[in-house]
Design an enzyme around this catalytic site. Structure first.
Site, mmCIF file in Angstrom:
data_model
loop_
_atom_site.group_PDB
_atom_site.id
_atom_site.type_symbol
_atom_site.label_atom_id
_atom_site.label_comp_id
_atom_site.label_asym_id
_atom_site.label_seq_id
_atom_site.Cartn_x
_atom_site.Cartn_y
_atom_site.Cartn_z
ATOM 1 N N ASP A 46 85.748 58.074 53.893
ATOM 2 C CA ASP A 46 84.801 57.171 53.080
ATOM 3 C C ASP A 46 84.170 55.995 53.840
ATOM 4 O O ASP A 46 82.847 56.247 53.624
ATOM 5 C CB ASP A 46 85.355 56.399 51.403
ATOM 6 C CG ASP A 46 86.581 57.514 51.259
ATOM 7 O OD1 ASP A 46 87.450 58.152 51.571
ATOM 8 O OD2 ASP A 46 85.962 57.650 49.660
ATOM 9 N N ASP A 64 88.444 52.854 48.353
ATOM 10 C CA ASP A 64 88.337 54.244 47.922
ATOM 11 C C ASP A 64 87.451 53.713 47.164
ATOM 12 O O ASP A 64 86.074 54.293 46.705
ATOM 13 C CB ASP A 64 89.247 55.077 48.195
ATOM 14 C CG ASP A 64 90.138 54.744 47.565
ATOM 15 O OD1 ASP A 64 89.963 53.268 47.597
ATOM 16 O OD2 ASP A 64 90.904 55.919 46.271
ATOM 17 N N GLU A 78 83.560 59.045 42.171
ATOM 18 C CA GLU A 78 83.888 60.155 43.370
ATOM 19 C C GLU A 78 83.830 61.515 43.533
ATOM 20 O O GLU A 78 83.796 62.514 44.349
ATOM 21 C CB GLU A 78 85.941 60.066 43.169
ATOM 22 C CG GLU A 78 86.455 60.488 44.468
ATOM 23 C CD GLU A 78 88.286 60.413 43.831
ATOM 24 O OE1 GLU A 78 89.004 60.380 44.309
ATOM 25 O OE2 GLU A 78 88.327 59.884 42.219
ATOM 26 N N ASP A 127 95.977 52.870 41.067
ATOM 27 C CA ASP A 127 97.176 53.242 42.125
ATOM 28 C C ASP A 127 96.440 53.280 43.269
ATOM 29 O O ASP A 127 97.687 54.560 43.769
ATOM 30 C CB ASP A 127 98.053 53.166 41.546
ATOM 31 C CG ASP A 127 98.371 54.490 41.218
ATOM 32 O OD1 ASP A 127 97.132 55.531 41.282
ATOM 33 O OD2 ASP A 127 99.628 55.709 40.693
ATOM 34 N N GLU A 128 95.866 52.566 44.347
ATOM 35 C CA GLU A 128 95.128 53.865 45.326
ATOM 36 C C GLU A 128 94.397 51.968 45.946
ATOM 37 O O GLU A 128 95.656 51.548 46.779
ATOM 38 C CB GLU A 128 94.395 54.552 45.366
ATOM 39 C CG GLU A 128 94.328 55.448 46.725
ATOM 40 C CD GLU A 128 93.710 56.645 46.287
ATOM 41 O OE1 GLU A 128 93.079 56.973 47.200
ATOM 42 O OE2 GLU A 128 93.638 57.148 45.007
ATOM 43 N N TRP A 149 88.074 61.729 59.292
ATOM 44 C CA TRP A 149 88.291 60.498 58.772
ATOM 45 C C TRP A 149 88.996 59.525 59.739
ATOM 46 O O TRP A 149 88.194 58.137 59.719
ATOM 47 C CB TRP A 149 89.868 60.855 57.788
ATOM 48 C CG TRP A 149 88.975 60.959 56.446
ATOM 49 C CD1 TRP A 149 90.111 60.096 55.720
ATOM 50 C CD2 TRP A 149 87.999 61.921 55.706
ATOM 51 N NE1 TRP A 149 89.446 60.845 54.452
ATOM 52 C CE2 TRP A 149 88.443 61.634 54.210
ATOM 53 C CE3 TRP A 149 88.388 63.482 55.956
ATOM 54 C CZ2 TRP A 149 88.254 62.784 53.839
ATOM 55 C CZ3 TRP A 149 87.431 63.655 55.555
ATOM 56 C CH2 TRP A 149 87.924 63.848 53.663
ATOM 57 N N HIS A 190 83.356 55.213 43.429
ATOM 58 C CA HIS A 190 83.786 55.579 44.896
ATOM 59 C C HIS A 190 82.494 55.903 45.447
ATOM 60 O O HIS A 190 81.425 56.092 45.299
ATOM 61 C CB HIS A 190 84.205 56.766 44.569
ATOM 62 C CG HIS A 190 85.702 57.347 44.971
ATOM 63 N ND1 HIS A 190 86.805 57.354 44.184
ATOM 64 C CD2 HIS A 190 85.658 58.098 46.268
ATOM 65 C CE1 HIS A 190 87.827 57.004 45.019
ATOM 66 N NE2 HIS A 190 87.735 57.494 46.335
#
Length: 777
Positions: A363, A350, A640, A355-356, A423, A661
């Site tokens: 996506d 993404d 994003e 912190d991801e 998703w 993003h």
């Protein structure tokens, strides 16, 4: 024999027979501590040996032979569901070895394997294991010159700490450290090792700073002019013990203030301590981040000599381009390219900064078509799909992201982070795009059982065609709906789609497409059953969501866009629903009213309905929310959130605000397929056949597109002259096309009037010039 190959039981990928052991340095103190190396010597015999290194690791590795780096790949062995499979790489060592004695050193870093993954309040440490380790063999033909075993030695690196989110600390005073420890042979199943599945991560052409200034604390801030995923490479000169600290940001606040609050708990910094031996050049070994700006603080007597941004990506080469007469649109396409590069680093993530950095399925599924237009993504997305299938739950739910750390740590993530419509449909939508673009039937075959399990899961949520999602994250049936769908003025918000409608729409979309895939695969009974289920969903959807007057229940842009695009609007309601759709767009002042699942459908639905006037106004809108609003705010990647930066420069909530993003960059698929008019066709997958049907938007002035297919470069362009559209296409050898007549007035092909009564005209390979009146096109 050592060179014997095998086939990985679950994936069909190439493996090999290993004699080596997986060895861990016994000097390793665990995650977040000083990183380690393992080392050994070996002899290369005389007589023209051409040795090769087969190598992999738990964690990340970088190998050196006689002090020289092996290969140019980054972040090896890559990122997969490590409990399922781990990649190995093979390198020719001919130019690195000498006859006689040689030394190999394998550096090891925490990487995705054991450094923090997930956000701070639910962070996972040591996700796949708590020991970093290496496995390697140097072979010459069938002779094994060296293998990792318990005789190797270990030591500590000058990399004193590293992590994917953390960044890297390096103390150059510790270089050339002695071997201080032994190794431990770890239990390890070498059947997990598979040959690297896609392109390696590589460094791209570097970017020099376009501006430099000093803040109030004396730190220098460098603007590289481009947001990218990668790292800073710098050269410094100074005294031993002086240090350089670099942190990163995507955006600036008011008065050019450095602002990286949106990185959350990701430190994303580099700390370097000088050894004091002339000019020293450094770049991180085991980490990367997303950034446009770098802030450099020097402590002690030292001076920065040079600095550059080094973007990295698994998809280095651009395979498609789109240009028109509107510069902001051209920048939007370039922004999408940069977002793809930054987020296609081992998996389609993404974002590359905070912190991801997870492989979110939603996506990826909305962007897959655009991704294949802009780059060669066949093996990259196939690799991703293998992880998605491994992470699929027993009940058929597909994960929200993959590789999925939550699956292994239910103590931290109770419930189940899987099963959201829009998703999980990645398991259907991505294989379909790979089939269209590359003609790859095998990916349909590989994913087909997972598709069926997903559809059974969807039906089971509410035991029927209408899905009533659970409202609590982690509960069965939860859905993200149309994530981040804008509502306009909060004093009088515009309507948005409800979760049940969004979920049921995707229930239909995936069921319909899987039925079609079943037909392609010769699964006639499955196709028949799914087609019947599809019609049951259609009837239920019409009954549940259409009023007798033809109005959709939520009267929002996403509902109409998805319903029209996927033929869910019944004939008796078609004209009325189309009129409602138009009014919804006009009442919004041509502002976008769609989120993650609605946005990719909005403009294709409008052009499908022949409402090009609306599509043009929505697309070229410069206000928020809008694609070109981002561009005019200085974006160099896709945001994003539509409202990530306010018109006054105010940064929206940094707790969830990425400026890199790619999801909304999915609009580029519409630019290639609808505006330029080149549609991949299931009748000739892999671009053996395309459908030519351009939607003419006069405000764009002119349009040019190109795409490098396996058959060669395909191009198309149109311009307007004297009320006529001149549409020129170049079809490489092996590509044919069909051109729908579609009511075009005074249609000419290659200078000859077209008087045929056929619905479409076939065109063979070669150059074709097509003309028609603008009013009828």
């Amino acid at each position: 024999m050592n060179m014997a190959t095998s086939v990985h039981a679950d994936t069909g990928l190439t493996g090999r027979t290993w004699q080596a052991d997986m060895i861990a340095p016994d000097v390793d103190a665990g995650r977040g501590t000083q990183q380690c190396f393992v080392t050994a010597s070996f002899v290369v015999p005389e007589g023209g040996a051409r040795p090769a290194l087969f190598i992999s690791a738990l964690g990340l590795y970088r190998a050196f032979i006689n002090g020289r780096r092996v290969g140019q790949d980054l972040l090896t062995p890559g990122w997969t569901c490590y409990d399922n499979r781990i990649a190995y790489q093979c390198y020719d060592l001919s130019d690195l070895v000498v006859e006689g004695d040689n030394r190999i050193e394998i550096w090891l870093g925490d990487g995705w394997y054991r450094s923090q993954v997930m956000w701070e309040h639910q962070k996972i440490l040591n996700c796949w294991g708590d020991r970093i380790a290496a496995i390697a063999e140097v072979v010459d033909g069938d002779a094994v010159l060296l293998k990792t075993d318990d005789r190797w030695k270990s030591g500590l690196l000058p990399v004193t700490a590293s992590g994917i989110y953390y960044g890297e600390d390096y103390d150059a005073r510790l270089e050339h450290a002695a071997e201080t420890g032994a190794v431990e042979v770890l239990p390890f199943d070498t059947e997990k090792l598979v040959a690297h599945e896609t392109f390696p991560v590589r460094a791209l052409e570097s970017n020099a700073p376009v501006e430099k200034w000093q803040d109030s604390e004396g730190r220098f801030i460098y603007d590289f002019g481009q947001n990218a995923g990668g790292y800073v490479r710098f050269t410094v000169s100074g005294e031993r013990g002086a240090s350089v600290y670099i942190d990163h940001a995507e955006v600036l606040g008011p008065h050019k203030a450095f602002d990286n609050r949106n990185y959350r708990s990701a430190r994303a910094a580099t700390h370097y301590i000088l050894k004091g031996e002339g000019e020293e050049t450094y770049a991180p070994v085991f980490s990367f981040t997303g950034f446009r700006y770098a802030r450099i603080a020097v402590d002690g007597k030292a001076e920065i000599v040079a600095v550059e941004q080094v973007p990295i990506s698994s998809i280095a080469d651009v395979k498609g381009g789109f240009e028109c007469g509107e510069p902001a649109v051209n920048r939007l396409v370039l922004n999408t390219v940069w977002s793809q590069r930054a987020n296609f680093i081992e998996v389609p993530t993404d974002c590359p900064q905070r912190d991801e950095r997870l492989g979110w399925t939603g996506d990826a599924q909305v962007f897959a078509g655009t991704a294949c237009w802009l780059g060669d993504c066949q093996t990259f997305l196939q690799k991703y799909l293998r992880d998605v299938m491994h992470d699929q739950r027993e009940n058929g739910a597909v994960p929200h992201f993959s590789p999925d750390p939550t699956r292994l740590h239910r103590d931290i993530f109770p419930g189940d982070w899987a099963g959201s419509t829009g998703w999980g449909d990645a398991i259907v939508m991505i294989p379909w795009q790979l089939y269209l673009h590359y003609g790859d039937r095998s990916v349909l075959e590989a994913c087909f059982p997972a598709m069926q399990r997903w559809l059974d899961y969807l039906w089971s949520i509410s035991d029927g065609p209408i899905i009533h999602p659970h409202s609590v994250w982690g509960e069965t049936g939860f859905t993200f709906g149309d994530w981040l769908q804008p509502v306009g003025d909060n004093r009088k918000p515009r309507p948005t789609i409800a979760d049940d409608c969004a979920a049921t729409l995707y229930h239909f979309i995936s069921t319909q497409l899987t039925a079609r895939i079943a037909g392609i695969l010769g699964e006639d009974e499955v196709e028949k059953g799914l087609s019947a289920r599809c019609e049951e969903i259609r009837a239920a959807f019409v009954h549940e969501y259409f009023s007798p007057a033809g109005r959709l229940a939520h009267n929002d842009q996403t509902s109409y866009a998805l319903a029209f695009l996927y033929d869910l609007v019944p004939e008796e309601h078609f004209d009325a629903a189309k009129a409602y759709f138009r009014r919804v767009i006009e009442d919004a002042g041509y502002l976008i009213g769609t989120g993650f699942i609605g946005t990719p459908a909005l403009l294709p639905a409008l052009t499908k309905l022949g409402m090009n006037d609306l599509a043009e106004k929505v697309f070229l809108n410069r206000e928020v929310p809008g694609w070109l609003y981002q561009v005019e705010q200085g974006a160099t990647t896709i945001w994003e959130r539509w409202d990530a930066i306010g018109p006054d420069g105010t940064i929206y909530d940094p707790d969830m605000n990425s400026y890199n993003h790619y999801a909304y960059g999915a609009v580029c698929q519409w630019l290639f397929e609808d505006v330029a008019g080149v549609h991949p066709s299931a009748d000739g997958p892999g671009f053996s056949q395309v459908r030519l049907d351009p939607a003419i938007l006069p405000a764009l002035g002119q349009v040019k597109m190109w795409h490098d297919t396996r058959a060669g470069r395909l191009s198309a362009n149109w311009r307007i002259s004297g009320g006529r559209v001149i549409y020129t296409v170049m079809l490489p050898e092996g590509i044919r096309a069909v051109l729908p007549v579609g009511g075009r007035k005074k249609l000419e092909i290659n200078g000859k009037p077209c008087l045929t009564e056929q619905e479409e005209i076939a065109l063979n390979s070669g150059r074709h010039e097509i003309g028609f009146d603008l009013s009828g096109g």
